[in-house]
Scaffold this motif. Structure first.
Motif, mmCIF file in Angstrom:
data_model
loop_
_atom_site.group_PDB
_atom_site.id
_atom_site.type_symbol
_atom_site.label_atom_id
_atom_site.label_comp_id
_atom_site.label_asym_id
_atom_site.label_seq_id
_atom_site.Cartn_x
_atom_site.Cartn_y
_atom_site.Cartn_z
ATOM 1 N N LYS A 1 8.960 -4.046 -16.453
ATOM 2 C CA LYS A 1 9.410 -4.498 -15.140
ATOM 3 C C LYS A 1 8.736 -3.619 -14.089
ATOM 4 O O LYS A 1 8.550 -2.413 -14.281
ATOM 5 N N LEU B 1 8.647 -1.778 -10.484
ATOM 6 C CA LEU B 1 9.594 -1.156 -9.562
ATOM 7 C C LEU B 1 8.877 -0.782 -8.271
ATOM 8 O O LEU B 1 7.649 -0.629 -8.252
ATOM 9 N N TRP C 1 6.601 1.462 -12.871
ATOM 10 C CA TRP C 1 6.976 0.474 -13.883
ATOM 11 C C TRP C 1 7.891 1.112 -14.914
ATOM 12 O O TRP C 1 7.930 2.332 -15.087
ATOM 13 N N ASP D 1 9.727 -2.381 -5.061
ATOM 14 C CA ASP D 1 9.679 -3.548 -4.169
ATOM 15 C C ASP D 1 8.321 -4.248 -4.201
ATOM 16 O O ASP D 1 7.636 -4.370 -3.177
#
Length: 454
Positions: free
Chosen positions: A383, A385, A451, A387
């Protein structure tokens, strides 16, 4: 390693006459002559004369009228352009400029369509049309062309062969394949060097690299793939890049795997407003339009590179002024910090003397793997990170996918490879993101991307 044995080559043999042509050609010849350097060198010496011999070659051609004698044979890269108004084709040689128009006919072109798309290497047969049969006046004509056949690649076999190597062994093999000595580079610099292959193995990647002179930037793109086009300074027009209305032919973006703007600060884009608009549209959608050419889809990647001497953070000032606007920079997915790379000072030290994959074979591997993606593996595991914007996500996934295919072509899950690819992809994108914040602080956040695992 057993699956690659037939395509491995001793890189130390690519010297002397063999270095006069791109590596994917010289290594093809070495394979053809069973590794015999003397025979391969003699072939190049005989059929690939230097530019200083252009007048001598032309003299020989003029002594070889069509139908009366044997043709003059040359090893060269051939580009063929249709001329529908006269029903003929013009021929351009890239290695030897004969300062003369060369023509050929449809029956020669029919079996060599690659020369129409992106050019093709092969043995060219040239003769003199003494009676002006083709054009009504005397001309040089290409009466035959025997293309160098592309290496036959068993992609599945290549991908599975990765399982016989550790990550470090595989990286060293790739470095030797590219023609450089991996022992001269530390771990970080090996990864930076191999990052230059990203736009060759992944479609629609848009990269910057700025660094010192003589670090091998242009060398790699010219020698490792036959699907590239390098613009080294000078003018570039929309007709050359997108579509030429006069010849009714699509431009380089439609037929190449990658276009390289070398010394980007010296590139002059004619019709700059049109060029900028079309480039932005293409880099966003992967399609372009010009004239009657509508929604032309292409996977061509773009690399902009140049030399930087001073403050590395001022790299954006090396871009032509029309490419400095935030909307354009945001479409560039990452920047490779080429200023960390060492100069290639000595062939004895910096160039490979080890065993690597034959470049003509590796070139086809890179070309075929462009249609494969590792994005699913990455999206399932990580994922982003900080923004991230949609363009941030797209950029990181593309860069990471390309590196993953290079380092783990069998696409098996490998945590070490995943970490390596994500660290590089996020770093390269953060150079862009940081610069955008510096230009327009109110629009682009200062927080760097990070990430983590899901």
């Amino acid at each position: 390693m057993q699956s690659l044995e037939n395509v491995l080559i001793d890189k130390s043999k690519v010297t002397g006459e063999l270095a006069r042509v791109p590596r994917h050609i010289s290594e093809y010849l070495l394979s053809k002559f069973d590794g015999d350097t003397v025979k391969a060198s003699n072939f190049i010496r005989k059929y690939c004369p230097p530019q200083s011999d252009a007048n001598i070659v032309m003299h020989r051609i003029m002594q070889s009228p069509v139908g009366d004698s044997d043709p003059v044979l040359l090893l060269d890269e051939v580009y063929i352009t249709p001329m529908p108004k006269i029903g003929l084709y013009t021929v351009r040689l890239t290695q030897l400029d004969l300062k003369s128009e060369i023509y050929t006919i449809q029956s020669i072109v029919r079996d060599n369509l690659a020369a129409l798309r992106h050019g093709a290497w092969g043995v060219v047969a040239l003769q003199y049309d003494l009676d002006g049969v083709l054009t009504g006046r005397r001309n040089v004509v290409m009466t035959g062309f025997t293309p160098i056949k592309t290496a036959e690649v068993d992609l599945e076999l290549f991908m599975k062969s990765r399982r016989n190597f550790t990550l470090e062994e595989w990286i060293k093999l790739l470095m030797n394949t590219c023609g450089v000595n991996p022992e001269v580079y530390d771990w970080r610099r090996r990864l930076l060097y191999l990052s230059r292959l990203i736009p060759l193995i992944e479609e629609n990647v848009y990269l910057l690299e700025f660094g010192g002179r003589a670090t091998g930037k242009t060398y790699l793109y010219r020698n490792v793939s036959r699907y590239t086009r390098i613009f080294s300074g000078g003018g570039v027009s929309p007709a050359v890049l997108f579509y030429n209305a006069m010849t009714k032919t699509v431009g380089e973006l439609a037929v190449r795997d990658c276009i390289i703007f070398d010394e980007i600060s010296r590139i002059e884009f004619s019709e700059s407003h049109e060029m900028t608009g079309k480039l932005k549209d293409y880099m966003e959608s992967g399609m372009f339009e010009r004239g009657v050419a509508r929604q032309v889809r292409s996977g061509c990647s773009i690399v902009m590179q140049g030399n930087i001497d001073g403050d590395h953070d001022e790299w954006y000032k090396l871009l032509p002024e029309n490419l400095r606007e935030p909307a354009m920079i945001d479409r560039i997915q990452g920047l490779i910090p080429g200023w960390e790379m060492p100069k290639i000072m000595s062939s004895e030290i910096h160039l490979s003397k080890g065993i690597g994959i034959s470049v003509d074979y590796f070139s086809e591997v890179l070309h075929q793997m462009r249609s494969i993606t590792a994005t699913k593996i990455i999206q399932e595991k990580i994922k982003l990170l900080g923004d991230p914007t949609i363009r941030d996500e797209r950029a990181v996934y593309k860069l990471a996918s390309a590196m993953y295919k290079l380092l783990r072509p069998d696409l098996e899950y490998d945590r070490e490879v995943l970490d390596t690819c994500m660290d590089l992809a996020v770093e390269y994108r953060n150079y862009i993101r940081s610069k955008l914040h510096g230009i327009v602080p109110s629009e682009f956040p200062s927080k760097p991307l990070e990430w983590g695992l899901k």
